[in-house]
Scaffold this active site. Sequence first.
Site, PDB file in Angstrom:
ATOM      1  N   ASN B 396       0.826  -1.203   0.000  1.00 35.97           N
ATOM      2  CA  ASN B 396       0.000   0.000   0.000  1.00 35.97           C
ATOM      3  C   ASN B 396       0.866   1.260   0.000  1.00 35.97           C
ATOM      4  OD1 ASN B 396      -1.826   2.034   0.391  1.00 35.97           O
ATOM      5  ND2 ASN B 396      -2.788   1.179   2.203  1.00 35.97           N
ATOM      6  N   ASP B 397       1.509   1.550   1.126  1.00 40.31           N
ATOM      7  CA  ASP B 397       2.271   2.800   1.252  1.00 40.31           C
ATOM      8  C   ASP B 397       3.299   2.980   0.137  1.00 40.31           C
ATOM      9  OD1 ASP B 397       0.929   3.554   3.541  1.00 40.31           O
ATOM     10  OD2 ASP B 397       2.379   2.619   4.885  1.00 40.31           O
ATOM     11  N   VAL B 398       3.933   1.883  -0.297  1.00 37.81           N
ATOM     12  CA  VAL B 398       5.014   1.995  -1.291  1.00 37.81           C
ATOM     13  C   VAL B 398       4.499   2.360  -2.674  1.00 37.81           C
ATOM     14  CG1 VAL B 398       6.528   0.424  -0.060  1.00 37.81           C
ATOM     15  CG2 VAL B 398       5.004  -0.482  -1.817  1.00 37.81           C
ATOM     16  N   ALA B 437       1.846   3.490   7.568  1.00 38.16           N
ATOM     17  CA  ALA B 437       2.138   4.888   7.891  1.00 38.16           C
ATOM     18  C   ALA B 437       0.889   5.655   8.317  1.00 38.16           C
ATOM     19  CB  ALA B 437       2.787   5.572   6.687  1.00 38.16           C
TER      20      ALA B 437
END
Lengths: 130, 469
Positions: B396-398, B437
């Site tokens: 997700n965050d990446v 995050a």
Amino acid sequence: MNPTELANQATLAANRALELAEAARQAALYVAPVAEAAEPFLYLLTIFLMACFVGYYVVWNVTPALHSPLMGVTNAISSVIVVGAILATGLSDSIAAKIFGFIAVTLASVNIFGGFMVTRRMLAMFKKKG
Amino acid sequence: MGATVSTLAYLVSSVLFILALRGLSHPETSRQGNLFGMVGMGIAILATLLRPGMGGGGIAIVLAGLAIGGTIGTVVAGRIQMTALPQLVAAFHSLVGMAAVFVAAAAFYAPASFGIGTPGHIHAGSLVEMSLGLAIGAVTFSGSVIAFAKLDGRMSGAPILFPNQHKLNLALGILMLVLIIAFVATGNSLLFWLIALLAFVLGFLLIIPIGGADMPVVVSMLNSYSGWAAAGIGFTVGNILLVVTGALVGASGAILSYIMCKGMNRSIINVLLGGFGTTGGGEAGPGAGNGDRAPVKAGSPEDAAYIMKNSQKIIIVPGYGMAVAQAQQVLREMGDLLKKEGVEVSYAIHPVAGRMPGHMNVLLAEANVPYDEVKELEEINPEFAEADVAFVIGANDVTNPAAKTDKSSAIYGMPILDVERAKTVFFIKRGMASGYAGVDNELFFRPNTMMLFGDAKKVTQEIVQALQR
């Protein structure tokens, strides 16, 4: 500036240099015992720093795909402290040292065998396919 | 075997260890490298056992330790599942730390064996080196135990924070310094054990505030510590092999920590202070997007299969969610089926994907994905623009474009995989929860994004079935 004056100044400078050399010799005599004691440490420190540089360049060359096996190998080789444990166990008569040495040898051996084996398993998967 | 010969043997071992690391520059030379490492270790142990003055009783004890430890290590390493690799490595690090503590103790009680003095009268310099090796070893041990517990799910991965945490750590650090000075001055055995105890507490306190997804940094850092501990012991006992190996391992772990931090655009200090990602990020059900946004488009595995079958180029982006769901095998089946349809398939790996450096690469290799289809961030990013589908599974965050555009975002500046450039983006996720995050991913709400809700393995299996039809 006439030649005589120049010669005088040169003589003064030479004398000053001689004094400095004598002071340095005295200082060296004074420092020698300390240097002798520090020598094995400096020798190891030199090796240590060189090894840090070697490690730095070698590890930057490791392909990111193999960073997990890298951790496996470094884990296995860091257990080389087993050498210290063996020396403590084998060379000493102290019971305490033998017990501590035995525990350290056992723990480090788990790592040595475990680390190399798990790395071997990982690397076997990175064989060229097809 | 005289001292010169054993020193030479240690030199050979050092070189073999360097070659072991050198071999890892390419998969094809890596297996030979590992073999060099094993031979190097064998030579080191043999040379030590053959040193003059080795008592028969001592050798028997050593062999017993090697046999017991070796059996345990071999069995554990043979049985461990590849998804559990991060916790295994953490556990191994803790053993190195503990072994360093015991070697320091052995050297303290039998200094004559290493020529550093007699009991109670050890040279001051050696006491400094000994206390450093001891303290770093103890920190490595307890820190790795916590990292292991967090990675293995025996302990919540959530950061544990309490008021004045960093002040307490600082105070304990200063106390440690005082203890070491007192120990060097007196050579007292009580102080020796107090240093060990305090270092155990410190290691524990240093790692508890660090969250689960920051574990790649923690594992690398503890890897580095185990190296410095070995080097410290090497200085204490005056052994070049330990010093060289410790430096190699220490440098290696430090570089990995640096790479991991750079992959998140965070400083090592920021990671170590911990508490990252604790704000926001509430759980929300599928489709429960923010009111002012367009609703997300959820699709079925059949839709996904149809679109992918008719694509030319697909890039798969695996994350930790794939590891948790054990979806790597079925993912590779999907890749194979698509390749049969003439689709070009490749895999994109973010540096911090997973729970340890290179975690995703090992899992994909285990599932028989050829390593040349697996690409790193810099290499693959330009290719997303030509891709028909970016298939994000458990990440997700990446992939979050906010890292580039939103200066207020917690992940601003982090290098991301440019999945947004692909014509269509699939996200396989259980729900709409934000990533580690705690940042919302706007990609979910874009018209060319399709969400596939469900367990990563189950959804991929359904896609495979649809492709086979």
